[in-house]
Design a protein around this motif. Structure first.
Motif, mmCIF file in Angstrom:
data_model
loop_
_atom_site.group_PDB
_atom_site.id
_atom_site.type_symbol
_atom_site.label_atom_id
_atom_site.label_comp_id
_atom_site.label_asym_id
_atom_site.label_seq_id
_atom_site.Cartn_x
_atom_site.Cartn_y
_atom_site.Cartn_z
ATOM 1 N N ALA A 81 0.662 -1.042 0.034
ATOM 2 C CA ALA A 81 -0.197 -0.049 -0.117
ATOM 3 C C ALA A 81 0.829 1.207 -0.142
ATOM 4 O O ALA A 81 0.521 2.169 -0.737
ATOM 5 N N ARG A 85 0.722 4.267 -2.813
ATOM 6 C CA ARG A 85 0.396 5.593 -2.560
ATOM 7 C C ARG A 85 1.404 6.623 -2.962
ATOM 8 O O ARG A 85 1.140 7.686 -3.663
ATOM 9 N N ASP A 105 -6.706 3.570 -0.836
ATOM 10 C CA ASP A 105 -6.991 3.007 0.371
ATOM 11 C C ASP A 105 -7.851 3.691 1.074
ATOM 12 O O ASP A 105 -7.837 5.099 0.997
ATOM 13 N N GLU A 207 1.680 -0.305 5.921
ATOM 14 C CA GLU A 207 0.417 0.303 6.210
ATOM 15 C C GLU A 207 -0.058 -0.901 7.348
ATOM 16 O O GLU A 207 -1.055 -0.720 8.137
ATOM 17 N N GLY A 318 -11.220 -1.142 7.183
ATOM 18 C CA GLY A 318 -10.428 -1.203 5.995
ATOM 19 C C GLY A 318 -11.120 -0.847 4.611
ATOM 20 O O GLY A 318 -12.319 -0.406 4.655
ATOM 21 N N HIS A 320 -11.419 -0.075 0.276
ATOM 22 C CA HIS A 320 -10.938 0.788 -1.075
ATOM 23 C C HIS A 320 -11.839 1.702 -1.617
ATOM 24 O O HIS A 320 -13.194 1.390 -1.696
#
Length: 433
Positions: A81, A85, A105, A207, A318, A320
């Motif tokens: 992750a 990013r 995320d 993460e 969590g 997306h």
């Protein structure tokens, strides 16, 4: 199929960590606009982490078949992750139009919206009333929608039900003490489990460690940020009690030393190979662990709520969200693509094929989905009551601070007391900037 329903998760609201990294809230607030107008039609790109399921391209192919002049091309990034990013930020800072739709995320929305890297979405046209409310809130910044939730997540405890049964243990552990005791009993009574690791999660410095450390802290009754004030409050006895569980488990071997390198996929590989008795993981592992071609634990495992210090623990929320790059061309096509990718049909396919937790609320009660994944209705409850990670304009700084503190404690480079003290000071400094 489950010994313990996924209920009783500790309720929590998404935490707000204000204005990190300079400037007032007003300065970070996106410019006011009278209306959201996303224009332009033609080819687009869909930027996402590495697809390990093989299902994504099928959905893209179906879109492309119906939109020959507005085709979508998948750009796969790292499976980590943090690296995803960074790639998206670099593209945004260059104001490149190479990325159209971004798979974010849930905790990145504030940062990307505050920096005007993603476009405000036409909320009234996207059917958000059909989605789980907590998931929709992860896509908002200053009460405006900047990202559309495509899937959600809550951590689960995967465990070798067959080995528990052989050891005479009739239910999944509800506390850390019970979990570690179960490991000891299984290893003493079941020969085939002698060399298996007790517990695994996501402990590499990325993460996933922020998630696991936050869950441990919350499970002890602590918190990273005070939900009422939005101020850091991590240097407490309760937070120490939670984090100490992981620290001491690494010391005494209940967490194998190699788990310090675990990401989702490395831990999954060990669980599916039969090398772990208990594993903290997202729902996507369920379908993969039932795959007869790649898994040695088919029909041998079950899932339960995460354990806590004095009772059931609490999961981190969590998932997306899909957003549209501010610098992209063909934004009108991108809006339609978002509608397609978050439609009940596509989300149902994702649930059935790869076990993704939908953002569409009705799918948790869909007979076909529940027949394959009996835990889905309870997972819905867990998601609705999960604890959010801190929202932060400069989330990268916040999560890095959490990771460094937790990793130092887990590896023995610092004491838990010092790690939490340093983290508190760091977060206070970040929120004061």
């Amino acid at each position: 199929m489950r010994l313990t329903p996924l209920v009783g998760a500790v309720a929590g609201l998404a935490l707000v960590l204000t204005a990190c990294g300079g400037g007032s809230d007003d300065e970070k607030k996106p410019a006011e606009t009278k209306a959201v107008a996303l224009e332009g039609r033609g080819p687009i790109t869909f930027v996402t982490g590495k697809d390990t399921s093989g299902n994504l391209q099928k959905q893209i192919d179906a879109w492309n078949a119906g939109h020959p002049n507005e085709t979508a091309k998948v750009i796969e990034l790292s499976d980590k992750a943090d690296e995803q990013r960074n790639s998206m930020i670099q593209n945004a800072q260059a104001k490149s139009d190479a990325y159209t739709v971004l798979n974010l995320d849930v905790v990145w929305t504030a940062e990307f919206a505050a920096n005007r890297w993603i476009a405000e979405l036409p909320e009234a046209d996207l059917g958000v009333d059909k989605l789980l409310k907590p998931t929709v809130e992860t896509g908002k910044y200053f009460n405006k929608l900047y990202a559309l939730p495509a899937d959600s997540d809550a951590g689960l405890l995967y465990y070798r039900k067959d080995l528990l049964t052989k050891a005479g243990i009739t239910e999944a552990p509800k506390t850390w003490k019970d979990l570690f005791a179960a490991c000891d009993t299984i290893k003493a009574k079941v020969a085939e489990a002698k060399d298996a690791g007790c517990y695994g999660g996501q402990f590499d410095k990325y993460e996933g460690l922020t998630v696991n450390a936050s869950e441990a802290i919350n499970a002890g009754g602590g918190q990273v940020v005070d939900g009422a004030t939005g101020k850091p409050n991590v240097n407490t006895p309760e937070a120490k009690a939670g984090l100490d569980v992981l620290v001491n488990a690494f010391k005494d071997g209940h967490i194998t030393k190699k788990a310090i390198t675990y990401t989702e996929e490395l831990g999954r590989a060990d669980f599916q190979a039969g090398n772990l008795l208990f594993h903290r993981q997202w729902p996507y592992q369920y379908a993969l662990a039932q795959d007869k071609k790649s898994s040695k634990v088919v029909g041998k495992f079950d899932v339960a709520p995460l354990p806590g210090v004095n009772g059931l623990g609490v999961s981190t929320l969590g998932g997306h969200n899909f957003a549209i790059s501010e610098f992209a061309k063909n934004k009108a096509t991108a809006v339609d693509f978002l509608k397609y990718m978050t439609s009940p049909e596509v989300e149902k396919a994702n649930a059935l094929v790869i076990g993704k937790a939908p953002s569409v609320a009705a799918l948790y009660d869909d007979p076909e989905v529940v027949a394959k994944f009996p835990y889905m209705p309870a997972l819905k409850t867990a998601i609705e009551n999960a604890q959010g990670r801190p929202k932060a304009v400069k989330y990268g700084d916040v999560t890095t601070a959490i990771q460094e503190a937790a990793y130092g404690a887990l590896t023995g480079k610092t004491t838990t007391d010092q790690a939490l003290s340093d983290l508190q000071n760091k977060l206070v400094t970040l929120t004061a900037q």
